[in-house]
Design a protein around this motif. Sequence first.
Motif, mmCIF file in Angstrom:
data_model
loop_
_atom_site.group_PDB
_atom_site.id
_atom_site.type_symbol
_atom_site.label_atom_id
_atom_site.label_comp_id
_atom_site.label_asym_id
_atom_site.label_seq_id
_atom_site.Cartn_x
_atom_site.Cartn_y
_atom_site.Cartn_z
ATOM 1 N N UNK A 268 -22.011 16.434 -13.175
ATOM 2 C CA UNK A 268 -22.818 15.367 -12.582
ATOM 3 C C UNK A 268 -21.992 14.192 -12.094
ATOM 4 N N UNK A 269 -20.658 14.297 -12.228
ATOM 5 C CA UNK A 269 -19.803 13.191 -11.784
ATOM 6 C C UNK A 269 -19.023 13.602 -10.544
ATOM 7 N N UNK A 270 -18.427 12.595 -9.921
ATOM 8 C CA UNK A 270 -17.597 12.870 -8.744
ATOM 9 C C UNK A 270 -16.378 13.700 -9.107
ATOM 10 N N UNK A 271 -15.848 13.471 -10.308
ATOM 11 C CA UNK A 271 -14.597 14.131 -10.682
ATOM 12 C C UNK A 271 -14.786 15.608 -10.991
ATOM 13 N N UNK B 273 -12.708 16.390 -15.108
ATOM 14 C CA UNK B 273 -13.057 15.491 -16.199
ATOM 15 C C UNK B 273 -13.255 16.257 -17.510
#
Lengths: 72, 231, 226
Positions: free
Chosen positions: C159-162, C166
């Motif tokens: 759910x994150x950009x990375x 991550x």
Amino acid sequence: MKRLRIVALPLVVLLLVASDLGGQLPGDQMATQSLRAYWHVFIAYAIAIVMVLGWVVSIARRLARIEAQLGQ
Amino acid sequence: MTGKGIRSTGTALALLGLVGMLLVYWLSFFWVSTDRLQGVSQRIFYIHVPAAWTCFLAFGIAALTSGMYLWLRDERLDRAAVCAAEGGMVFGTIMLTTGPLWGAIAWNTYWNWEPRLILTLLLWFIFLGYFMVRGSTENPEKGKRFAAVVAIVGALDIPLIHLSVIWFPQFLHPQPVVVKPEGPTLDGDMLTVLLTSLAVFTTLFFGLFLLRYALETLRAEVRARERAATA
Amino acid sequence: MSAYLGQIYAIVWKDLLLELRTRERVVAMGAFAVLSAVLFNYSIDRTAVRPQDIGAGLIWMTIVFGGLLGVGRTFHLESEDGAFRGVLMSPVPKDAIFLGKTLSNFVLLYVVSLLIVAVFMLFFGMEIGTSPAVLGLVLALGTLGFVALGTLFAAVSSGTRMGETLLPILLFPVLLPMIVAGAGATERLLAGRPVSEVVGNIRMLAAFVLMAVAAGAVLFRFVVED
């Protein structure tokens, strides 16, 4: 209490051995050893104050910026 | 407390803490007696132990408020969590750097797989993840939830990490680390400095925590205004 | 209760069927395991260290890295065509989705971990020890704890950009109990030590699994909510 003693006993032995070794070190080595200890104390205290002041400054700067933004 | 109240209390506590810090530095440089066994390097403890205590306190607050945030969904709890976590990182870094400096003298090696050292290092990385998760989500609300989840899992895992690092066979060997300025063997003046330092670090943390909290509140206000402006 | 179990079963079956058809993740993890073992062989100077001595540690590190490849993609296929939205909108409770995902990941990683052990035995001439069943249990607990936290954090990181970069940062710090207890037990079992010596390790692994599964089941809903 029992655990404490189990830990403390070898520790005391170790310290005795260590202090004995320290006593046998030639004078030169002893001198550099203790200067090194002073050096480390100063670095440690410097790091602590730099980290704390760094946090203070960063909070202050961010607060100033956000207030400027709110003032507009 | 109102916004103004938080800010002035924070400023007062932070100033008190900074002055106290000067006092602690003066006391531990010029006043306290040198440890007979460890020599001057023992003085590192007057900042190392309080930094450790403050770091654990801060991360504890961060994990607790994170959990409560997921439960109650009050923005203020998330703000408190992120502010405490930031303080935990600052004091954790102090702890992680001053510890090896002492170890280099006492153990003759900077790095030692000492349980508490590893525990703090992992905590530091767990909260690094906390900030990375927060910073890399498009939607800040999502970031808050994700970060809270990371903090809670970290907090739940800490007892297990603690048990396993203590239990790891290597550490059954006797270690000189237990020489800590605690307990009844500590001389009166050393205890005085240590307790003063503990009080000072705690005060400083809470002061800066409140200021940081005020900052986070203002940020939320800016965001709310921006939203209102675009709407 | 049986309805709940049925829902979990449906998710597990769906994921495993998908895997049976595409074979993407198992092939990737299996190939990774074998190739790592080959590279490990050339990273060890046999005149200085015997591979058997560090075999258990290498096995567990291979499980961790291989598992990372697998769990990292848990939500990939479904999020690409938006199918996961459908799964989330279905009346299945979120913790059942989590448990289903964890179980299907577990089946995949457990198979791969057995493969890893077999490959290491074959390549390095390691002995299985006197109690293979206990070794199987240790691997099962270790991989189950791993996939539980892995699935939760895969949902977070996807759910994150990375994205997947991550995942190790989130996952590795909390894996320490599993590595200490798991690799320690494996080392002893491979050395033919009695089972009584690893009871503590198994308890630690069980506690880790309990923590991981419970935390994941409770926290997963906060990760996937919109």
